[in-house]
Design a protein around this motif. Structure first.
Motif, PDB file in Angstrom:
ATOM      1  N   GLN A 144       9.791 -71.093  71.427  1.00  0.00           N
ATOM      2  CA  GLN A 144       9.601 -70.448  70.125  1.00  0.00           C
ATOM      3  C   GLN A 144      10.236 -69.067  70.100  1.00  0.00           C
ATOM      4  O   GLN A 144      10.809 -68.640  69.105  1.00  0.00           O
ATOM      5  CB  GLN A 144       8.111 -70.346  69.797  1.00  0.00           C
ATOM      6  N   LYS A 145      10.108 -68.387  71.218  1.00  0.00           N
ATOM      7  CA  LYS A 145      10.682 -67.049  71.313  1.00  0.00           C
ATOM      8  C   LYS A 145      12.208 -67.111  71.161  1.00  0.00           C
ATOM      9  O   LYS A 145      12.811 -66.290  70.467  1.00  0.00           O
ATOM     10  CB  LYS A 145      10.313 -66.476  72.681  1.00  0.00           C
ATOM     11  N   GLU A 147      13.921 -69.440  69.651  1.00  0.00           N
ATOM     12  CA  GLU A 147      14.200 -69.781  68.247  1.00  0.00           C
ATOM     13  C   GLU A 147      14.141 -68.550  67.350  1.00  0.00           C
ATOM     14  O   GLU A 147      14.956 -68.374  66.451  1.00  0.00           O
ATOM     15  CB  GLU A 147      13.133 -70.771  67.744  1.00  0.00           C
ATOM     16  N   SER A 148      13.138 -67.692  67.590  1.00  0.00           N
ATOM     17  CA  SER A 148      12.888 -66.602  66.639  1.00  0.00           C
ATOM     18  C   SER A 148      13.924 -65.483  66.767  1.00  0.00           C
ATOM     19  O   SER A 148      13.949 -64.589  65.926  1.00  0.00           O
ATOM     20  CB  SER A 148      11.467 -66.062  66.772  1.00  0.00           C
TER      21      SER A 148
ATOM     22  N   VAL B 252      13.409 -68.863  60.626  1.00  0.00           N
ATOM     23  CA  VAL B 252      13.245 -69.995  61.523  1.00  0.00           C
ATOM     24  C   VAL B 252      11.767 -70.163  61.856  1.00  0.00           C
ATOM     25  O   VAL B 252      11.249 -71.258  61.955  1.00  0.00           O
ATOM     26  CB  VAL B 252      14.032 -69.751  62.832  1.00  0.00           C
ATOM     27  N   THR B 253      11.089 -69.026  62.034  1.00  0.00           N
ATOM     28  CA  THR B 253       9.684 -69.041  62.413  1.00  0.00           C
ATOM     29  C   THR B 253       8.855 -68.481  61.260  1.00  0.00           C
ATOM     30  O   THR B 253       9.133 -67.386  60.769  1.00  0.00           O
ATOM     31  CB  THR B 253       9.466 -68.143  63.642  1.00  0.00           C
ATOM     32  N   ASP B 303       2.584 -67.982  69.410  1.00  0.00           N
ATOM     33  CA  ASP B 303       3.559 -68.119  70.491  1.00  0.00           C
ATOM     34  C   ASP B 303       3.542 -66.914  71.419  1.00  0.00           C
ATOM     35  O   ASP B 303       4.510 -66.611  72.081  1.00  0.00           O
ATOM     36  CB  ASP B 303       4.969 -68.316  69.924  1.00  0.00           C
ATOM     37  N   ASN B 324       3.615 -64.935  64.421  1.00  0.00           N
ATOM     38  CA  ASN B 324       4.479 -66.076  64.139  1.00  0.00           C
ATOM     39  C   ASN B 324       3.659 -67.316  64.413  1.00  0.00           C
ATOM     40  O   ASN B 324       2.930 -67.359  65.408  1.00  0.00           O
ATOM     41  CB  ASN B 324       5.672 -66.115  65.100  1.00  0.00           C
ATOM     42  N   THR B 326       3.557 -71.848  64.084  1.00  0.00           N
ATOM     43  CA  THR B 326       4.160 -73.100  63.638  1.00  0.00           C
ATOM     44  C   THR B 326       3.285 -73.761  62.578  1.00  0.00           C
ATOM     45  O   THR B 326       3.692 -74.736  61.960  1.00  0.00           O
ATOM     46  CB  THR B 326       4.332 -74.077  64.818  1.00  0.00           C
TER      47      THR B 326
END
Lengths: 424, 427
Positions: A144-145, A147-148, B252-253, B303, B324, B326
């Motif tokens: 996730q990191k 991606e962000s 994206v997030t 996350d 952040n 999901t």
């Protein structure tokens, strides 16, 4: 005048650096493991610091681990991986309040040292591996990191620039690792890799603060069992000469375009001309009085920020600015003109004198910051030349012709522009 | 004033023109940090100009615009004066303050004089105001691309109906177009009177000597007599303006922010207690050692990026929790349920000791930084609070006080949420 009282002792299996200072209300411990950067191992090295902070033998959950830190008067602990040239360094940092400021008799300091060593040398182990649940969850977090990064346009542009510029070189390796490697990393394979790091890689431990009453060596020796310690690695990085400069333009949904440049300096940390590169950068784009800020921002109102920064070990120079998408050509022209001006010696003796003062000032200010001091001292090990006092003397000895020489060696490699969808 | 427990000394003097001077000598350091702060920020957009009778409203973003423009003089840029000495200078504008600062390792006296002189000698012209609009527009657009910043103002706008805290500190690209040089002078004359300002120096210097330098500098200048500034007091309901808002952005997030709108207090001891307690509580539950952090983590709702903060000023106060995620909907549902437990939560003695210890350590760590000390000493001074007394105040807080505070914190109508969601794909 710039005495940092660093004492270095080679202990069994590690180098202990002790820095006496009464500047802080805290004591700081830093450990650094170093290895050549490689695409093969980078994802493991990115995951390790996260996994190790989740659980240890005596603190088997993240909660228990963090609560122990809270009990130690809000001690802080962090761990990360970073790139230095074409090397990769895993760093653990801890700080604890100097007990002389607290109204307590508890052995806070001894417990803090114990905690620090436990976090490094006694992780939670299940069946010859890390806890598989922790591994799975930390892979997810790291994914996730990664991606962000796309949500931070400056970081994204920076990452894309390096990918394009250093195509085919190990330097382009992402320090966060690659999600496509996750499947192949198991709790056993990561643990095996961890053992290699802990047992084999050169280890430097720094202790900073008021150490006058402490037996630091004894405190650390009891926890560290390593047969030998390697010498600090030598800093070799691949040199590349630019054959043809690249220009990459990419589009995203954004309001402000990110115009970044990557140059090759062909000047490195151990070179005689390294101080001249510092002075070059200070005049070119390192400060608000530099050419980039004055010309891009103040004279032409094109940007809020326009600055340059150099990388010492690989020999790179980066320029960053945030501009309106329509101003691409104009901003690019002005930025590259500033480099031409540097090459032609279009700067005054006053600017050189000022640049030297700015660098010295920034350097000394770093000495008021514990972790800043460690970074400088650690860097010093990669060069035979530098002691802290020397650095200032070497900066002051830089001549105009040396700055021009450095400027003329700099080559534009890649122009990267991240711009708004649909704007020409 | 000496503070033995933490080994610090503060010299304080109110000059005849009203300027508050605060000096914290730290001879062990290389660096000296100076900050000249006015009690004027983005929320002060309606006031009675100095020497006038009627309330006026100025364009959004003007305090920040003024901060930029003070650096520019008729024939030079003030940055250059600092850099000629090897020092660095900067400035920032917040909701309630504008601060100008330098940091240096040499020539403390000269740096101090430059800082005092440039802030006290404005030069605004039509052309320089126009030129700045392009630069600030780029600054605003840089922030507009940052989802964290958008989420921060998004939740504030959701919570507040009338209070100017809801206006972005830098204004908007449109609002700054309306700013004129006369507006800048009006704001300047009203809010940059020495009696509305503090000057604080932290670092390696002799306090008596520097005090004399500052006195001499100020006595050479003349100022209008001290007057009370009349600022508009906006009526803001205690409840949140809206429960929930969503902003679609190319991210994206996705992100969720939860905001708690709080009641304000002007009494310094209550103020500081409320601030310390809200920080302590949020930290206890939502830092990495916290049970609620762990719950969100175990449910795969965060996350590792969970953040929280408390912002407390005289006319507004709120706390935020954001991450952040999901699954922003689920994140919101869980946090709201967690906050609901605050109404009856009781701490064990052990837990209370731990949370207090952590706060003590955090406070000590902040005192490692000259810039932190200088900014905190200045900002608390405006509130009638002595920064170096925070430690004993913190030590005196009891478990019962924290519980009482927490039990009334969350109400049925003072919590809001804000999402940053992905744009719906249609291209």
């Amino acid at each position: 005048m710039l005495q940092t009282q660093e004492t270095i002792i080679n202990r069994q299996g590690y180098r202990l650096h002790m820095i006496q200072s009464n500047k802080f209300k805290t004591l700081h411990f830093v450990a650094k493991f170093i290895s050549p950067l490689s695409r093969e191992h980078v994802t493991k090295r990115a995951l390790l610091p996260f996994v190790m902070q989740q659980a240890t033998k005596n603190y088997p959950t993240a909660n228990a681990f963090r609560q122990k830190l809270d009990d130690l008067y809000g001690s802080t602990f962090s761990m990360d991986g970073s790139k230095k040239g074409e090397m990769h360094i895993i760093t653990a940092r801890m700080s604890v309040v100097n007990p002389s400021y607290l109204s307590t008799d508890e052995p806070i300091l001894a417990e803090a040292v114990q905690f620090f060593n436990e976090a490094l040398f006694a992780p939670k182990v299940l069946d010859n591996g890390f806890d598989p649940k922790i591994i799975a969850r930390e892979k997810q977090s790291l994914g996730q990191k990664i991606e962000s990064i796309k949500d931070n346009k400056m970081q994204l542009a920076n990452m894309r620039l390096i990918e394009e510029m250093c195509e085919g070189e190990v330097y382009k390796t992402h320090v966060h690792g690659y999600p496509e490697d996750f499947d192949a990393i198991t709790s056993e394979s990561l643990y095996n890799y961890y053992e290699q790091v802990i047992k084999k890689e050169p280890l430097d431990i720094y202790v900073i603060g008021d150490l006058s009453e402490l037996n630091v060596e004894a405190l650390f020796d009891q926890y560290i069992e390593r047969a030998t310690n390697g010498p600090i690695a030598s800093m070799q990085a691949e040199e590349k000469t630019v054959t043809k400069p690249k220009e990459i333009i990419e589009e995203e949904s954004l309001q402000q375009g990110k115009l970044h440049f990557g140059f090759r300096t062909h000047t490195h940390y151990s070179d005689d001309d390294y101080p001249a590169l510092h002075v070059f950068n200070a005049i070119f784009g390192g400060f608000p009085s530099s050419k980039l800020f004055i010309n891009v921002r103040e004279k032409n109102s094109l940007a809020y920020y326009a600055a340059s920064r150099f990388e010492s070990h690989k020999g790179l120079l980066f320029v960053f600015s945030g501009i309106a998408p329509a101003d691409f050509k104009k901003a690019k022209k002005i930025i590259l003109e500033q480099l031409e001006a540097m090459r032609a010696g279009d700067f005054t003796d006053e600017q050189i004198a000022e640049a030297k003062l700015l660098i010295t000032n920034q350097y000394k200010e770093n000495l008021d910051e514990a972790y800043g001091m460690v970074e400088m001292l650690y860097n010093q090990q990669f060069s035979t030349k530098d002691s802290m006092d020397d650095f200032v003397a070497r900066i002051n000895a830089v001549t105009k012709s040396a700055i021009e020489r450095v400027a003329n060696r700099i080559e534009l490699d890649t122009t990267y522009f991240l711009t708004q969808k649909g704007v020409e | 004033m000496q503070y033995n427990q933490i080994n610090e000394t503060v010299y304080q003097e109110t000059l005849s023109n009203g300027l508050e001077v605060l000096l914290v000598p730290k001879p062990e350091l290389e660096q000296t940090y100076g900050v000249f702060t006015t009690n004027y920020g983005s929320i002060d957009n309606q006031f009675v100009p100095l020497g006038e009778m009627n309330m006026v409203q100025v364009p959004d973003g003007i305090a920040h615009f003024l901060e930029h423009k003070l650096f520019e003089k008729e024939d030079h840029d003030v940055f250059q004066e600092f850099t000629a000495l090897g020092s660095s200078a900067n400035a920032f504008t917040s909701f309630t303050k504008t601060a100008y600062l330098f940091s240096t390792t040499t020539e403390i006296k000269k740096n101090t004089e430059i800082l005092l002189d440039f802030v006290q000698a404005p030069y605004f012209s039509e052309s320089s105001v126009e030129k700045e609009k392009g630069i600030i527009a780029q600054e605003i657009q840089m922030y507009d691309d940052q989802p964290d910043w958008r989420a921060f103002f998004g939740i504030i706008e959701t919570m507040y109906e009338n209070h100017p805290v809801k206006i972005d500190i830098a204004g908007t690209v449109d609002s700054i177009q309306n700013i004129t040089k006369d507006d800048l002078y009006t704001c300047y004359h009203t809010f940059y009177h020495p009696s509305n300002m503090t000057f604080c120096l932290v670092g390696a210097f002799d306090a008596e000597e520097m005090l004399q330098v500052i006195r001499d500098n100020q006595s050479q200048k003349s100022f209008d007599p001290v007057q009370t500034i009349k600022r508009e007091r906006v009526v803001e309901p205690a409840h949140v303006n809206k429960d929930h808002e969503v902003l679609h952005m190319p991210v994206v997030t996705e992100k969720c922010m939860i905001g708690i709108k709080e009641t304000t207090t002007e009494k310094p001891t209550d103020f500081i207690k409320a601030e310390l307690m809200s920080e302590m509580i949020l930290d206890y539950f939502y830092s990495k050692s916290g049970a609620y952090y762990q719950e969100l983590y175990d449910l795969d709702l965060i996350d590792g990026s969970l953040g929280f903060e408390t912002e407390r000023q005289l006319s507004f106060a709120f706390s935020l929790i954001g991450a952040n995620s999901t699954d922003v909907e689920q994140f919101k549902a869980v946090v709201l349920k967690q906050l609901d437990t605050f109404k009856t939560y009781m701490f064990s003695d052990e837990a209370f000791t731990r949370m207090k210890r952590k706060m003590i350590g955090g406070l000590m760590r902040e005192m490692n930084s000259t810039s932190n000390i200088a900014n905190s000493v200045s900002q608390y001074h405006f509130l009638g609070i002595d920064y170096f007394k925070l430690l004993p105040m913190l030590e005196a807080i009891t478990k019962e006080e924290v519980e009482t505070f927490m039990h009334q914190w969350i109400k049925s109508d003072n919590v809001a949420s804000f999402f940053i969601k992905k744009e719906t794909q249609d291209d």
